[in-house]
Design a protein around this motif. Structure first.
Motif, short mmCIF file in Angstrom:
data_model
loop_
_atom_site.label_atom_id
_atom_site.label_comp_id
_atom_site.label_asym_id
_atom_site.label_seq_id
_atom_site.Cartn_x
_atom_site.Cartn_y
_atom_site.Cartn_z
N THR A 1 -0.50 4.02 -2.25
CA THR A 1 -1.64 4.73 -1.68
C THR A 1 -1.17 5.83 -0.73
N LEU A 2 -0.18 5.51 0.09
CA LEU A 2 0.37 6.52 1.00
C LEU A 2 1.07 7.63 0.22
N ARG B 1 0.32 8.73 -2.64
CA ARG B 1 -0.68 9.60 -3.26
C ARG B 1 -1.38 10.49 -2.23
N TYR C 1 0.81 -1.23 0.00
CA TYR C 1 0.00 0.00 0.00
C TYR C 1 0.84 1.28 0.00
N PRO D 1 -0.53 14.02 4.05
CA PRO D 1 -1.43 14.35 2.94
C PRO D 1 -0.70 14.75 1.65
N ARG E 1 -3.02 9.57 0.72
CA ARG E 1 -4.26 9.05 1.29
C ARG E 1 -4.21 8.91 2.82
N SER E 2 -3.20 9.46 3.43
CA SER E 2 -3.09 9.42 4.89
C SER E 2 -3.21 10.84 5.43
N LYS E 3 -3.96 10.99 6.51
CA LYS E 3 -4.07 12.31 7.14
C LYS E 3 -2.72 12.73 7.72
#
Length: 99
Positions: A70-71, A73, A67, A80, A75-77
Protein backbone atom coordinates in the motif's frame (compact mmCIF):
# COMPACT_ATOMS: atom_id res chain seq x y z
CA UNK A 1 47.09 -16.15 -34.47
CA UNK A 2 47.43 -15.12 -30.83
CA UNK A 3 47.53 -17.65 -28.01
CA UNK A 4 47.51 -17.00 -24.32
CA UNK A 5 47.55 -19.09 -21.22
CA UNK A 6 45.97 -18.15 -17.90
CA UNK A 7 47.80 -19.44 -14.87
CA UNK A 8 45.92 -20.10 -11.65
CA UNK A 9 42.53 -19.85 -13.36
CA UNK A 10 40.73 -21.11 -10.25
CA UNK A 11 42.21 -18.28 -8.17
CA UNK A 12 41.30 -15.72 -10.83
CA UNK A 13 37.70 -16.95 -11.02
CA UNK A 14 37.40 -17.05 -7.24
CA UNK A 15 38.65 -13.48 -7.05
CA UNK A 16 36.15 -12.33 -9.70
CA UNK A 17 33.29 -14.09 -7.88
CA UNK A 18 34.28 -12.42 -4.60
CA UNK A 19 34.38 -9.02 -6.29
CA UNK A 20 30.91 -9.56 -7.77
CA UNK A 21 29.54 -10.61 -4.37
CA UNK A 22 31.07 -7.51 -2.77
CA UNK A 23 29.53 -5.18 -5.37
CA UNK A 24 26.18 -6.96 -4.91
CA UNK A 25 26.39 -6.58 -1.11
CA UNK A 26 27.34 -2.90 -1.36
CA UNK A 27 24.45 -2.20 -3.72
CA UNK A 28 22.02 -4.02 -1.41
CA UNK A 29 23.25 -1.99 1.58
CA UNK A 30 22.86 1.26 -0.34
CA UNK A 31 19.37 0.26 -1.46
CA UNK A 32 18.45 -0.64 2.13
CA UNK A 33 19.63 2.72 3.49
CA UNK A 34 17.85 4.72 0.79
CA UNK A 35 14.63 2.69 1.04
CA UNK A 36 14.54 3.34 4.78
CA UNK A 37 14.94 7.08 4.13
CA UNK A 38 12.05 7.02 1.63
CA UNK A 39 9.71 5.01 3.88
CA UNK A 40 7.06 7.16 5.57
CA UNK A 41 6.88 7.12 9.36
CA UNK A 42 3.79 6.90 11.49
CA UNK A 43 4.94 4.44 14.13
CA UNK A 44 8.17 3.41 12.39
CA UNK A 45 7.18 -0.22 11.79
CA UNK A 46 7.51 -0.07 7.99
CA UNK A 47 10.89 1.64 8.22
CA UNK A 48 12.16 -0.97 10.68
CA UNK A 49 10.82 -3.73 8.42
CA UNK A 50 13.54 -3.39 5.76
CA UNK A 51 16.02 -6.30 5.69
CA UNK A 52 18.71 -7.83 3.50
CA UNK A 53 18.12 -11.52 2.86
CA UNK A 54 20.67 -13.84 1.30
CA UNK A 55 19.76 -17.14 -0.31
CA UNK A 56 22.76 -18.81 -1.87
CA UNK A 57 24.16 -16.32 -4.36
CA UNK A 58 21.00 -14.16 -4.34
CA UNK A 59 20.76 -11.02 -2.23
CA UNK A 60 17.40 -9.33 -1.74
CA UNK A 61 16.23 -6.20 0.01
CA UNK A 62 12.80 -7.01 1.43
CA UNK A 63 10.14 -5.62 3.70
CA UNK A 64 7.61 -8.09 5.08
CA UNK A 65 5.34 -5.53 6.74
CA UNK A 66 1.81 -6.43 5.54
CA UNK A 67 0.97 -2.93 4.29
CA UNK A 68 4.24 -2.19 2.47
CA UNK A 69 2.48 -2.73 -0.87
CA UNK A 70 0.00 0.00 0.00
CA UNK A 71 2.85 2.38 0.84
CA UNK A 72 4.66 1.40 -2.35
CA UNK A 73 1.57 2.34 -4.37
CA UNK A 74 1.82 5.87 -2.94
CA UNK A 75 -1.02 5.75 -0.44
CA UNK A 76 0.93 7.89 2.03
CA UNK A 77 1.03 11.68 1.91
CA UNK A 78 4.65 11.40 3.09
CA UNK A 79 5.62 9.23 0.10
CA UNK A 80 3.10 9.85 -2.70
CA UNK A 81 5.48 8.38 -5.32
CA UNK A 82 6.00 5.19 -3.35
CA UNK A 83 9.29 3.98 -1.94
CA UNK A 84 11.34 1.93 -4.37
CA UNK A 85 11.02 4.02 -7.55
CA UNK A 86 12.36 7.16 -5.84
CA UNK A 87 14.99 5.05 -4.08
CA UNK A 88 16.30 3.54 -7.32
CA UNK A 89 16.25 6.97 -8.97
CA UNK A 90 18.32 8.48 -6.14
CA UNK A 91 20.88 5.70 -6.46
CA UNK A 92 21.05 6.17 -10.25
CA UNK A 93 21.48 9.93 -9.85
CA UNK A 94 24.22 9.42 -7.28
CA UNK A 95 26.08 7.09 -9.67
CA UNK A 96 25.83 9.66 -12.47
CA UNK A 97 27.46 12.25 -10.23
CA UNK A 98 30.40 9.92 -9.56
CA UNK A 99 31.00 8.97 -13.20
Amino acid sequence: MFKTRVLNLDKVLTSVEQSIRQVNTNLAKTLLIEAKKQTPIRQGRARRGWRIERQGTNTKVVNRVPYIGTLERGRSKQAPRGILRPTVQRIKNRRKLHE
